[in-house]
Design a protein around this motif. Structure first.
Motif, PDB file in Angstrom:
ATOM      1  N   ASP A  92      11.556  22.281 -14.216  1.00  0.00           N
ATOM      2  CA  ASP A  92      12.508  21.995 -13.145  1.00  0.00           C
ATOM      3  C   ASP A  92      11.881  21.969 -11.755  1.00  0.00           C
ATOM      4  O   ASP A  92      12.460  21.392 -10.833  1.00  0.00           O
ATOM      5  CB  ASP A  92      13.643  23.025 -13.178  1.00  0.00           C
ATOM      6  N   GLU A  93      10.725  22.568 -11.592  1.00  0.00           N
ATOM      7  CA  GLU A  93      10.033  22.566 -10.297  1.00  0.00           C
ATOM      8  C   GLU A  93       9.730  21.132  -9.837  1.00  0.00           C
ATOM      9  O   GLU A  93       9.768  20.815  -8.655  1.00  0.00           O
ATOM     10  CB  GLU A  93       8.730  23.355 -10.459  1.00  0.00           C
ATOM     11  N   MET A  94       9.491  20.254 -10.794  1.00  0.00           N
ATOM     12  CA  MET A  94       9.148  18.868 -10.505  1.00  0.00           C
ATOM     13  C   MET A  94      10.282  18.146  -9.774  1.00  0.00           C
ATOM     14  O   MET A  94      10.043  17.373  -8.862  1.00  0.00           O
ATOM     15  CB  MET A  94       8.818  18.155 -11.828  1.00  0.00           C
ATOM     16  N   TYR A  95      11.536  18.422 -10.119  1.00  0.00           N
ATOM     17  CA  TYR A  95      12.663  17.711  -9.514  1.00  0.00           C
ATOM     18  C   TYR A  95      12.737  17.949  -8.010  1.00  0.00           C
ATOM     19  O   TYR A  95      12.947  17.023  -7.237  1.00  0.00           O
ATOM     20  CB  TYR A  95      13.981  18.119 -10.190  1.00  0.00           C
ATOM     21  N   ASP A 137       0.832  -1.211   0.000  1.00  0.00           N
ATOM     22  CA  ASP A 137       0.000   0.000   0.000  1.00  0.00           C
ATOM     23  C   ASP A 137       0.864   1.258   0.000  1.00  0.00           C
ATOM     24  O   ASP A 137       0.599   2.209  -0.741  1.00  0.00           O
ATOM     25  CB  ASP A 137      -0.942   0.029   1.206  1.00  0.00           C
ATOM     26  N   GLN A 138       1.917   1.260   0.835  1.00  0.00           N
ATOM     27  CA  GLN A 138       2.818   2.416   0.891  1.00  0.00           C
ATOM     28  C   GLN A 138       3.518   2.618  -0.446  1.00  0.00           C
ATOM     29  O   GLN A 138       3.640   3.739  -0.935  1.00  0.00           O
ATOM     30  CB  GLN A 138       3.864   2.235   1.987  1.00  0.00           C
ATOM     31  N   ARG A 139       3.968   1.512  -1.038  1.00  0.00           N
ATOM     32  CA  ARG A 139       4.656   1.587  -2.325  1.00  0.00           C
ATOM     33  C   ARG A 139       3.697   2.123  -3.399  1.00  0.00           C
ATOM     34  O   ARG A 139       4.065   2.981  -4.199  1.00  0.00           O
ATOM     35  CB  ARG A 139       5.185   0.203  -2.708  1.00  0.00           C
ATOM     36  N   ALA A 140       2.444   1.646  -3.384  1.00  0.00           N
ATOM     37  CA  ALA A 140       1.458   2.112  -4.373  1.00  0.00           C
ATOM     38  C   ALA A 140       1.171   3.599  -4.188  1.00  0.00           C
ATOM     39  O   ALA A 140       1.085   4.342  -5.176  1.00  0.00           O
ATOM     40  CB  ALA A 140       0.173   1.298  -4.249  1.00  0.00           C
ATOM     41  N   ARG A 141       1.035   4.051  -2.919  1.00  0.00           N
ATOM     42  CA  ARG A 141       0.802   5.489  -2.677  1.00  0.00           C
ATOM     43  C   ARG A 141       1.985   6.318  -3.159  1.00  0.00           C
ATOM     44  O   ARG A 141       1.810   7.381  -3.771  1.00  0.00           O
ATOM     45  CB  ARG A 141       0.526   5.744  -1.194  1.00  0.00           C
ATOM     46  N   LEU A 184      12.231  15.141  -5.088  1.00  0.00           N
ATOM     47  CA  LEU A 184      13.265  14.965  -4.063  1.00  0.00           C
ATOM     48  C   LEU A 184      12.660  15.096  -2.671  1.00  0.00           C
ATOM     49  O   LEU A 184      12.921  14.261  -1.792  1.00  0.00           O
ATOM     50  CB  LEU A 184      14.400  15.975  -4.243  1.00  0.00           C
ATOM     51  N   ASN A 185      11.849  16.121  -2.450  1.00  0.00           N
ATOM     52  CA  ASN A 185      11.228  16.304  -1.125  1.00  0.00           C
ATOM     53  C   ASN A 185      10.338  15.126  -0.748  1.00  0.00           C
ATOM     54  O   ASN A 185      10.331  14.679   0.402  1.00  0.00           O
ATOM     55  CB  ASN A 185      10.439  17.611  -1.080  1.00  0.00           C
ATOM     56  N   LEU A 186       9.590  14.597  -1.701  1.00  0.00           N
ATOM     57  CA  LEU A 186       8.743  13.429  -1.448  1.00  0.00           C
ATOM     58  C   LEU A 186       9.595  12.229  -1.031  1.00  0.00           C
ATOM     59  O   LEU A 186       9.286  11.535  -0.056  1.00  0.00           O
ATOM     60  CB  LEU A 186       7.925  13.087  -2.695  1.00  0.00           C
ATOM     61  N   LEU A 187      10.683  11.994  -1.755  1.00  0.00           N
ATOM     62  CA  LEU A 187      11.551  10.856  -1.448  1.00  0.00           C
ATOM     63  C   LEU A 187      12.280  11.030  -0.115  1.00  0.00           C
ATOM     64  O   LEU A 187      12.448  10.067   0.636  1.00  0.00           O
ATOM     65  CB  LEU A 187      12.548  10.633  -2.584  1.00  0.00           C
ATOM     66  N   LEU A 188      12.734  12.252   0.166  1.00  0.00           N
ATOM     67  CA  LEU A 188      13.393  12.499   1.447  1.00  0.00           C
ATOM     68  C   LEU A 188      12.441  12.200   2.600  1.00  0.00           C
ATOM     69  O   LEU A 188      12.825  11.581   3.602  1.00  0.00           O
ATOM     70  CB  LEU A 188      13.884  13.944   1.532  1.00  0.00           C
ATOM     71  N   LYS A 189      11.196  12.638   2.457  1.00  0.00           N
ATOM     72  CA  LYS A 189      10.207  12.392   3.509  1.00  0.00           C
ATOM     73  C   LYS A 189       9.904  10.896   3.625  1.00  0.00           C
ATOM     74  O   LYS A 189       9.880  10.350   4.723  1.00  0.00           O
ATOM     75  CB  LYS A 189       8.925  13.153   3.207  1.00  0.00           C
ATOM     76  N   ASN A 219       1.963   6.411  -6.968  1.00  0.00           N
ATOM     77  CA  ASN A 219       0.913   7.311  -7.460  1.00  0.00           C
ATOM     78  C   ASN A 219       1.308   8.772  -7.285  1.00  0.00           C
ATOM     79  O   ASN A 219       1.110   9.598  -8.175  1.00  0.00           O
ATOM     80  CB  ASN A 219      -0.419   7.038  -6.760  1.00  0.00           C
ATOM     81  N   ARG A 220       1.872   9.077  -6.125  1.00  0.00           N
ATOM     82  CA  ARG A 220       2.290  10.465  -5.864  1.00  0.00           C
ATOM     83  C   ARG A 220       3.420  10.869  -6.815  1.00  0.00           C
ATOM     84  O   ARG A 220       3.425  11.970  -7.360  1.00  0.00           O
ATOM     85  CB  ARG A 220       2.722  10.606  -4.398  1.00  0.00           C
ATOM     86  N   LEU A 221       4.386   9.960  -7.019  1.00  0.00           N
ATOM     87  CA  LEU A 221       5.476  10.242  -7.964  1.00  0.00           C
ATOM     88  C   LEU A 221       4.929  10.451  -9.379  1.00  0.00           C
ATOM     89  O   LEU A 221       5.341  11.384 -10.071  1.00  0.00           O
ATOM     90  CB  LEU A 221       6.491   9.093  -7.973  1.00  0.00           C
ATOM     91  N   ARG A 222       4.016   9.591  -9.794  1.00  0.00           N
ATOM     92  CA  ARG A 222       3.411   9.719 -11.120  1.00  0.00           C
ATOM     93  C   ARG A 222       2.741  11.082 -11.268  1.00  0.00           C
ATOM     94  O   ARG A 222       2.916  11.768 -12.273  1.00  0.00           O
ATOM     95  CB  ARG A 222       2.397   8.596 -11.335  1.00  0.00           C
ATOM     96  N   ASP A 223       1.987  11.482 -10.227  1.00  0.00           N
ATOM     97  CA  ASP A 223       1.336  12.794 -10.265  1.00  0.00           C
ATOM     98  C   ASP A 223       2.351  13.921 -10.391  1.00  0.00           C
ATOM     99  O   ASP A 223       2.177  14.846 -11.187  1.00  0.00           O
ATOM    100  CB  ASP A 223       0.488  13.018  -9.006  1.00  0.00           C
ATOM    101  N   LEU A 224       3.428  13.841  -9.598  1.00  0.00           N
ATOM    102  CA  LEU A 224       4.448  14.893  -9.647  1.00  0.00           C
ATOM    103  C   LEU A 224       5.113  14.951 -11.025  1.00  0.00           C
ATOM    104  O   LEU A 224       5.328  16.037 -11.570  1.00  0.00           O
ATOM    105  CB  LEU A 224       5.511  14.663  -8.571  1.00  0.00           C
ATOM    106  N   LEU A 225       5.438  13.791 -11.560  1.00  0.00           N
ATOM    107  CA  LEU A 225       6.130  13.759 -12.851  1.00  0.00           C
ATOM    108  C   LEU A 225       5.239  14.230 -13.996  1.00  0.00           C
ATOM    109  O   LEU A 225       5.716  14.867 -14.939  1.00  0.00           O
ATOM    110  CB  LEU A 225       6.650  12.346 -13.139  1.00  0.00           C
TER     111      LEU A 225
END
Length: 162
Positions: free
Chosen positions: A95-98, A76-80, A102-107, A83-89
């Motif tokens: 360049d705002e996307m990068y 479930d965590q991996r799917a969320r 990064l912030n999503l992955l750091l968190k 999905n969030r990464l897909r939305d961001l990309l």
């Protein structure tokens, strides 16, 4: 009524007979009691063994369910995250996307430091438009760059430049 010397009287024989019958009943009663105790002990042993087997199966099943719950939570965590990464990309421009990725992955990985980038198709260079703010400021390398030629990291991936 004649009695032989040393012979028992009728009353004595009845008493002895009664004692013999009583003794026989006592022996039979002891045998029945012993048999009942043996059956009871067997039943108690079987019940104890059944309980132990049930507890062992219950423990195994609990462990299976726990592993399944952990796997489901991870999935479930991996799917969320995906999905969030897909939305961001897909939804963030340029360049705002990068920085957002990064912030999503750091968190998600509870990390203070990191970078996010891509491999440029033309020459295979690793381009990192997003790094943790403090890292870039603290880096004392002269001529530092956000681009790392393939020769610096080329063994880390099988991606070939086009």
């Amino acid at each position: 009524r004649s009695t032989l010397p040393g012979a028992l009287s009728r009353n004595q024989m009845i008493i002895i007979g009664d004692i013999a019958v009583a003794f026989a009943f006592a022996v039979v009663a002891l045998i029945v009691i012993r048999r009942e105790l043996t059956l009871r002990q067997r039943a108690e042993t079987q019940l104890r063994e059944s309980r132990e087997q049930l507890e062992a199966r219950s423990g195994e099943r609990t462990a299976e369910l726990s592993r399944a719950n952990v796997a489901r939570r991870d999935s479930d965590q991996r799917a969320r995250l995906e999905n969030r990464l897909r939305d961001l990309l897909l939804l963030h421009p340029g360049d705002e996307m990068y920085a957002d990725v990064l912030n999503l992955l750091l968190k998600r990985f509870d990390s203070r430091f990191g970078f996010f980038g891509y491999i440029r198709e033309t020459d295979g260079a690793l381009v990192c438009p997003a790094m943790t703010h403090d890292i870039w400021d603290q880096c004392a390398v002269k001529g530092k760059s956000l681009e790392f030629p393939r020769s610096m990291w080329g063994g880390l991936t099988s991606c070939q430049p086009r």
